[in-house]
Design a protein around this motif. Structure first.
Motif, short mmCIF file in Angstrom:
data_model
loop_
_atom_site.label_atom_id
_atom_site.label_comp_id
_atom_site.label_asym_id
_atom_site.label_seq_id
_atom_site.Cartn_x
_atom_site.Cartn_y
_atom_site.Cartn_z
N TRP A 37 0.87 -1.17 0.00
CA TRP A 37 0.00 0.00 0.00
C TRP A 37 0.90 1.22 0.00
CZ3 TRP A 37 0.05 2.97 4.69
CH2 TRP A 37 0.70 2.34 5.76
N THR A 65 -0.43 -2.57 10.66
CA THR A 65 -1.08 -1.28 10.88
C THR A 65 -2.52 -1.37 10.42
OG1 THR A 65 -0.81 -0.19 8.72
CG2 THR A 65 1.14 -0.24 10.16
N TRP A 75 -3.74 0.07 8.02
CA TRP A 75 -3.79 0.20 6.56
C TRP A 75 -3.18 -1.01 5.87
CZ3 TRP A 75 -1.72 3.81 9.92
CH2 TRP A 75 -2.50 4.95 10.14
N GLY A 108 -3.00 3.18 13.40
CA GLY A 108 -4.21 3.17 12.58
C GLY A 108 -4.80 4.55 12.45
N PRO A 109 -5.89 4.66 11.69
CA PRO A 109 -6.53 5.97 11.51
C PRO A 109 -6.99 6.57 12.82
CG PRO A 109 -7.39 4.33 9.95
CD PRO A 109 -6.56 3.58 10.96
#
Length: 458
Positions: A92, A426, A428, A452-453
């Motif tokens: 990613w 993570t 993502w 994370g977010p």
């Protein structure tokens, strides 16, 4: 150039650490790792040492026996100061770290740096320049080139944005704010006497087990502080406004080890929620400008009413006194202001500003504040008073500027590889990042919560 133990001793002493603790410190690795006009390698190693030594003080205060030995590796310390750059996603992609108009621009009489990574700062910069919201970098550069650097700086700051003209050290020392800021210490420690600190029971597997930290910080310096505390077992709760647009490229490094909560502190119900968190907390860390919390009704009395023994730690950019005390700022801007980027330009013969090889002011401030918090917790465990702690990017810059290394600027930059990072999960996807600190013998750090977010709701 002094050996690293001596460098670490000066920083440790500036934080109020006991001199005999240095007998527990061993330093390994190359004396120079990062090329720089100041001793960034030594500073990074000293910061790692200070945190590790302070962890030992906490362990002793909690009844875990004599403080353990500390072993600092200079390469790993340098990598930690580059952690946001060394993180590698697997399968990613990270968003861009910098907004297209951020960076150094040639002005009519020098250089000015714009910091536009937040949308509202970008809007302020473009408004001050008289440009539309969709203006591209080449248009910004041409517009900046028509005006003096300090005029651009003043206009952007007046519009609510962030900018810094390039100044030499001599110019900074005679500037109305610089003349005050050059005396800013590395750390301010003020005892409060509303109540004593909280004694802790013996640690349950981790040095900071049972310690709760409320984290109201952003970007790099504050999150570095709180992730260090999380690495040693603290429960860290990061609080952001709902929908807050943090710099996405930083989140894999700055959210690791932390619970994440969204609260709108302009709302009474969310202030009450924060109050409940604080009532059960031991530390609050914030990076809000002076007066920002008071404007929300969350001044010192508010914190102390809910938790008299609370350690309150704060950081800002340009220091706590002087005409720029409430000025917005970031590491790269402070380097421009205080003469660091100018000194790098002169030393290398470059035609543009040359900053440090790492966000050393940010990472340094994070480590300094973490070490200060740990020492305060150790004092509290022994029955000492609660304290307020304050550091600043300019205070860190003052410390670093007193560590010149003219020969270091010509050093070949290190190559970083798989041995410098470890695989982690993570929010993502998987990635590779610099490991948690492992400097305290028998008590290696680790992060139990993946990055994370940010939270989108309570």
């Amino acid at each position: 150039m002094d050996d690293l133990t001596t460098v670490a001793g000066r920083l440790w002493g500036a934080l109020g650490g006991a001199e005999d603790a240095l007998e527990r410190l061993e330093v390994v690795g190359d004396r120079r790792v990062l090329p720089s006009i100041v001793d960034v390698t030594g500073f990074a190693g000293a910061c790692a040492a200070a945190v590790a030594l302070a962890v030992g003080e906490v362990l002793a205060a909690r009844g875990a026996g004599a403080p353990p030995p500390v072993r600092v590796d200079t390469r790993r310390a340098a990598a930690t100061f580059l952690s946001e750059r060394l993180f590698r996603p697997e399968g990613w992609s990270l968003p861009d770290l910098w907004d297209p108009i951020s960076g150094d621009h040639a002005a009519a009489d020098g250089w000015v740096r714009l910091h536009a990574n937040y949308p509202w700062h970008r809007g302020a910069a473009l408004s001050a320049l008289g440009l539309p919201d969709d203006a591209e970098r080449d248009i910004v550069a041409r517009t900046v080139g028509e005006r003096p650097a300090e005029e651009i700086e003043s206009a952007v700051v007046a519009a609510g944005g962030c900018a810094a003209a390039l100044r030499s050290s001599d110019t900074w020392s005679t500037h109305p704010h610089g003349a005050v800021a050059v005396h800013e210490p590395l750390l301010r420690r003020d005892a409060t006497f509303e109540g004593p600190g909280r004694p802790f029971p013996a640690p349950d597997g981790r040095p900071l087990a049972g310690v709760r930290v409320v984290d109201l910080t952003r970007v790099i310096a504050g999150p570095v502080c709180t992730r260090l505390l999380a690495a040693h077992g603290a429960e860290v709760i990061r609080v952001d406004p709902p929908g807050f647009a943090e710099v996405g490229a930083l989140l894999p490094e700055t959210t690791i080890g932390k619970r994440r909560l969204a609260l709108d502190l302009t709302q009474e119900s969310d202030q009450e929620h924060l109050g409940r968190l604080v009532a059960g907390a031991d530390v609050v860390v914030h990076g809000l400008r002076p007066g920002a919390l008071d404007d929300l009704g969350l001044g010192p009395a508010w914190w102390r009413e809910r938790r008299p023994g609370l350690v309150v730690a704060a950081l800002d950019a340009y220091g706590w006194d002087g005409p720029w005390a409430d000025r917005r700022g970031f590491d790269s801007l402070v380097q421009m202001s205080v003469g660091i980027a100018h000194a790098g330009m002169v030393a290398t013969g470059a035609e543009h500003p040359v900053p440090l090889p790492a966000q050393a002011l940010d990472h340094g401030a994070g480590h300094v504040l973490a070490a200060g918090i740990l020492l305060a917790l150790a004092d509290g465990a022994a029955g000492g008073p609660a304290v307020d702690l304050r550091t600043s990017l300019v205070g860190v810059a003052n410390h670093l500027r007193a560590m010149p290394d003219p020969d270091g600027i010509g050093l070949e930059p290190p190559s970083w590889g798989d041995d410098d990072v470890e695989r982690r999960e993570t929010g993502w996807g998987p990635g590779w990042g610099v490991p948690a600190p492992r400097d305290v013998d028998g008590w290696p750090g680790r992060w139990d919560i993946p990055a994370g977010p940010l939270a989108s709701r309570r």
